[in-house]
Scaffold this motif. Structure first.
Motif, PDB file in Angstrom:
ATOM      1  N   ALA A  72       0.881  -1.151  -0.172  1.00 48.80           N
ATOM      2  CA  ALA A  72       0.025  -0.083   0.135  1.00 48.80           C
ATOM      3  C   ALA A  72       0.911   1.279  -0.050  1.00 48.80           C
ATOM      4  N   ALA A  73       1.904   1.278   0.617  1.00 49.06           N
ATOM      5  CA  ALA A  73       2.979   2.342   0.770  1.00 49.06           C
ATOM      6  C   ALA A  73       3.662   2.440  -0.657  1.00 49.06           C
ATOM      7  N   ALA A  74       3.879   1.439  -1.072  1.00 47.21           N
ATOM      8  CA  ALA A  74       4.658   1.496  -2.404  1.00 47.21           C
ATOM      9  C   ALA A  74       3.667   2.178  -3.576  1.00 47.21           C
ATOM     10  N   LEU A  75       2.572   1.429  -3.720  1.00 46.15           N
ATOM     11  CA  LEU A  75       1.703   1.522  -4.763  1.00 46.15           C
ATOM     12  C   LEU A  75       0.464   2.594  -4.633  1.00 46.15           C
ATOM     13  N   GLY A  76       0.199   3.145  -3.544  1.00 43.41           N
ATOM     14  CA  GLY A  76      -0.813   3.964  -3.301  1.00 43.41           C
ATOM     15  C   GLY A  76      -2.258   3.267  -3.290  1.00 43.41           C
ATOM     16  N   TYR A  77      -1.976   1.902  -3.109  1.00 47.31           N
ATOM     17  CA  TYR A  77      -3.416   1.311  -2.819  1.00 47.31           C
ATOM     18  C   TYR A  77      -4.078   1.237  -1.263  1.00 47.31           C
ATOM     19  N   VAL A  78      -5.389   0.794  -1.199  1.00 51.31           N
ATOM     20  CA  VAL A  78      -6.060   0.922  -0.221  1.00 51.31           C
ATOM     21  C   VAL A  78      -6.565  -0.394   0.281  1.00 51.31           C
ATOM     22  N   HIS A  79      -6.759  -0.598   1.752  1.00 47.84           N
ATOM     23  CA  HIS A  79      -7.439  -1.817   2.007  1.00 47.84           C
ATOM     24  C   HIS A  79      -8.966  -2.149   1.645  1.00 47.84           C
ATOM     25  N   VAL A  80      -9.339  -3.179   1.139  1.00 46.99           N
ATOM     26  CA  VAL A  80     -10.745  -3.469   0.677  1.00 46.99           C
ATOM     27  C   VAL A  80     -11.264  -4.403   1.780  1.00 46.99           C
ATOM     28  N   HIS A  81     -10.530  -5.301   2.263  1.00 45.99           N
ATOM     29  CA  HIS A  81     -11.122  -6.318   2.851  1.00 45.99           C
ATOM     30  C   HIS A  81     -10.040  -7.119   3.812  1.00 45.99           C
ATOM     31  N   GLU A  82     -10.047  -7.446   5.085  1.00 47.58           N
ATOM     32  CA  GLU A  82      -9.151  -8.165   5.668  1.00 47.58           C
ATOM     33  C   GLU A  82      -9.960  -9.263   6.552  1.00 47.58           C
ATOM     34  N   GLY A  83      -9.618 -10.463   6.512  1.00 44.51           N
ATOM     35  CA  GLY A  83     -10.327 -11.420   7.463  1.00 44.51           C
ATOM     36  C   GLY A  83      -9.699 -12.920   7.287  1.00 44.51           C
ATOM     37  N   ARG A  84     -10.531 -13.773   7.904  1.00 47.79           N
ATOM     38  CA  ARG A  84      -9.888 -15.075   7.731  1.00 47.79           C
ATOM     39  C   ARG A  84     -10.265 -15.636   6.404  1.00 47.79           C
ATOM     40  N   VAL A  85      -9.315 -16.487   5.778  1.00 47.09           N
ATOM     41  CA  VAL A  85      -9.684 -17.149   4.576  1.00 47.09           C
ATOM     42  C   VAL A  85     -10.785 -18.153   4.540  1.00 47.09           C
ATOM     43  N   PRO A  86     -11.741 -18.156   3.823  1.00 48.46           N
ATOM     44  CA  PRO A  86     -12.937 -19.104   3.659  1.00 48.46           C
ATOM     45  C   PRO A  86     -12.179 -20.364   3.427  1.00 48.46           C
ATOM     46  N   ARG A  87     -12.845 -21.395   4.133  1.00 48.27           N
ATOM     47  CA  ARG A  87     -12.402 -22.863   3.712  1.00 48.27           C
ATOM     48  C   ARG A  87     -12.385 -23.260   2.489  1.00 48.27           C
ATOM     49  N   GLY A  88     -13.053 -23.145   1.531  1.00 47.41           N
ATOM     50  CA  GLY A  88     -13.173 -23.332   0.171  1.00 47.41           C
ATOM     51  C   GLY A  88     -12.231 -22.698  -0.224  1.00 47.41           C
ATOM     52  N   ALA A  89     -11.829 -21.400  -0.159  1.00 45.71           N
ATOM     53  CA  ALA A  89     -10.552 -20.940  -0.871  1.00 45.71           C
ATOM     54  C   ALA A  89      -9.351 -21.436  -0.295  1.00 45.71           C
ATOM     55  N   LEU A  90      -9.228 -22.021   0.589  1.00 46.58           N
ATOM     56  CA  LEU A  90      -8.041 -22.452   0.950  1.00 46.58           C
ATOM     57  C   LEU A  90      -8.011 -23.934   0.426  1.00 46.58           C
ATOM     58  N   ASP A  91      -9.210 -24.694   0.309  1.00 45.57           N
ATOM     59  CA  ASP A  91      -9.139 -25.804  -0.552  1.00 45.57           C
ATOM     60  C   ASP A  91      -8.639 -25.805  -1.874  1.00 45.57           C
ATOM     61  N   LEU A  92      -9.125 -24.775  -2.394  1.00 43.49           N
ATOM     62  CA  LEU A  92      -8.665 -24.153  -3.874  1.00 43.49           C
ATOM     63  C   LEU A  92      -7.311 -23.883  -3.991  1.00 43.49           C
ATOM     64  N   LEU A  93      -6.552 -23.406  -2.812  1.00 38.43           N
ATOM     65  CA  LEU A  93      -5.019 -23.378  -2.885  1.00 38.43           C
ATOM     66  C   LEU A  93      -4.422 -24.568  -2.656  1.00 38.43           C
ATOM     67  N   GLY A  94      -4.894 -25.826  -2.230  1.00 36.64           N
ATOM     68  CA  GLY A  94      -4.286 -26.823  -1.810  1.00 36.64           C
ATOM     69  C   GLY A  94      -3.920 -26.970  -0.334  1.00 36.64           C
ATOM     70  N   VAL A  95      -4.277 -26.133   0.355  1.00 39.02           N
ATOM     71  CA  VAL A  95      -4.004 -26.082   1.765  1.00 39.02           C
ATOM     72  C   VAL A  95      -4.532 -27.070   2.638  1.00 39.02           C
ATOM     73  N   ALA A  96      -4.040 -27.770   3.527  1.00 38.39           N
ATOM     74  CA  ALA A  96      -4.325 -28.921   4.163  1.00 38.39           C
ATOM     75  C   ALA A  96      -5.532 -28.578   5.051  1.00 38.39           C
ATOM     76  N   GLN A  97      -6.462 -29.348   5.481  1.00 42.65           N
ATOM     77  CA  GLN A  97      -7.707 -29.229   6.152  1.00 42.65           C
ATOM     78  C   GLN A  97      -7.263 -28.698   7.730  1.00 42.65           C
TER      79      GLN A  97
END
Length: 364
Positions: A72-97
């Motif tokens: 954000a400091a380098a690009l001038g971007y802003v936060h839109v969302h922060e939170g826990r990663v949904p289980r389905g998104a972790l599964d999509l990434l191949g993250v162990a259960q």
């Protein structure tokens, strides 16, 4: 922005939900954190760019919140969302259960797309996707591309001040009718970003975009077989070429932004292709093949730090996934999760033969 706005001859590229982490110490809600939270814009309803290239790039890092602050400091971007990663998104990434993680979404304040989603995994720092790779080594996703809208030297200095290193100095390309400057930045997590500045003629299509840089408009993959990669995008998916060229890794003076030795780079053949569903330079995918050998990172098994995937919002997930699978991509099991802040989606991931992950998401 149309094809006339592309750096045709450039030998390397053409040109809030803020949530406290569940594991946060009680004292972390500092004045600094409150000030950071107050900067978050209200993106309660964000329209996705459907069937129009990738919507966001997903990176796995050691500390998503810390990396988000630096970017954000380098690009001038802003936060839109922060939170826990949904289980389905972790599964999509191949993250162990048994593993969980945190995600932070960054976006240019004046753009609805071209975002960066950063993911970390609780208590774990996973290995690098392209550990020890040079720019010409193939496999996975090499970088994402942004435009420098202010002086590139200042943008480069901002990256440097926030933990990024470059394999080569800022490089100037002057082709007479077109002049651009470019630098490639990379951090310890393998998050690699190429920044480009138009010198002349004036850049068009970004008049309403403020700040030092643009939104993410392109992403590069270094591939071992150009024709096979081109066939996947053009023949299997039916995407249109934005630009295709054959050249060398540098001009006669050997200057280049990828870190090739100047004495060798003018002799290294290179092919570049950029592809997009409608032939536009927004969420486009770029492939580069260097004829100099190189190591192969295509078989690296995730989750690994670096660019983990490109997310595409699509209207017909099954058809697109079927075409990619028919072209040799490995297809994940389907999942469903809340793709915040957009809503609920079903998704699959396709991994190309050279190890780049493409995530397809369709509204559930």
């Amino acid at each position: 922005m149309g094809p006339e706005d592309i750096c045709i001859q450039c030998p390397i590229h053409t040109d809030r939900h803020m949530r406290a982490r569940s594991d946060c110490p009680a004292g972390e809600e500092t004045a600094d954190r409150r000030a950071w939270t107050n900067q978050i814009p209200r993106y309660d309803m964000i329209m996705l760019s459907l069937d129009n290239g990738f919507e966001e790039a997903v990176g796995i890092v050691a500390d998503a919140r810390a990396t988000a602050r630096r970017l954000a400091a380098a690009l001038g971007y802003v936060h839109v969302h922060e939170g826990r990663v949904p289980r389905g998104a972790l599964d999509l990434l191949g993250v162990a259960q048994e593993m969980q993680g945190t995600e932070v979404l960054l976006r240019h304040p004046d753009a609805r797309r071209g975002a960066i989603r950063l993911v970390d995994l609780d208590g774990t720092i996973v290995p690098l996707q392209r550990d020890g790779a040079q720019a010409w080594d193939h496999g996975g996703i090499f970088d994402i591309n942004i435009r420098a809208l202010t002086d590139l030297d200042d943008v480069h200095a901002a990256f440097s001040a926030n933990g990024f290193l470059s394999p080569a100095p800022v490089t100037d390309w002057d082709f007479g009718s077109l002049a651009v400057r470019e630098v490639v930045e990379r951090d310890a997590d393998g998050i690699c970003i190429a920044a480009m500045q138009r010198v002349h003629p004036p850049l068009q299509g970004y008049e309403d975009i403020s700040g030092p840089t643009s939104w993410v408009f392109n992403s590069t993959q270094v591939v071992p077989d150009f024709d096979a990669a081109r066939s996947l995008f053009v023949e299997a998916l039916g995407w249109k070429p934005v630009q295709e060229t054959e050249s060398f890794a540098a001009g006669t003076d050997g200057a280049n932004c990828m870190g090739f030795p100047p004495g060798l780079s003018p002799k290294i053949p290179m092919r570049i292709g950029i592809y997009h569903p409608q032939g536009r330079m927004e969420g486009s995918v770029e492939i580069i093949a260097f004829d100099c050998g190189g190591r192969d990172f295509s078989k690296a098994q995730g989750p690994l730090r670096g660019w983990a995937g490109l997310r595409f919002a699509v209207s017909d997930l099954d058809t697109m996934a079927g075409r990619l699978a028919g072209a040799g991509c490995i297809r994940s099991e389907p999942v469903e999760f809340d793709w915040l802040p957009h809503g609920r989606f079903r998704a699959v991931a396709l991994t190309t033969p050279w190890g780049a992950r493409l995530e397809l998401l369709q509204a559930a």
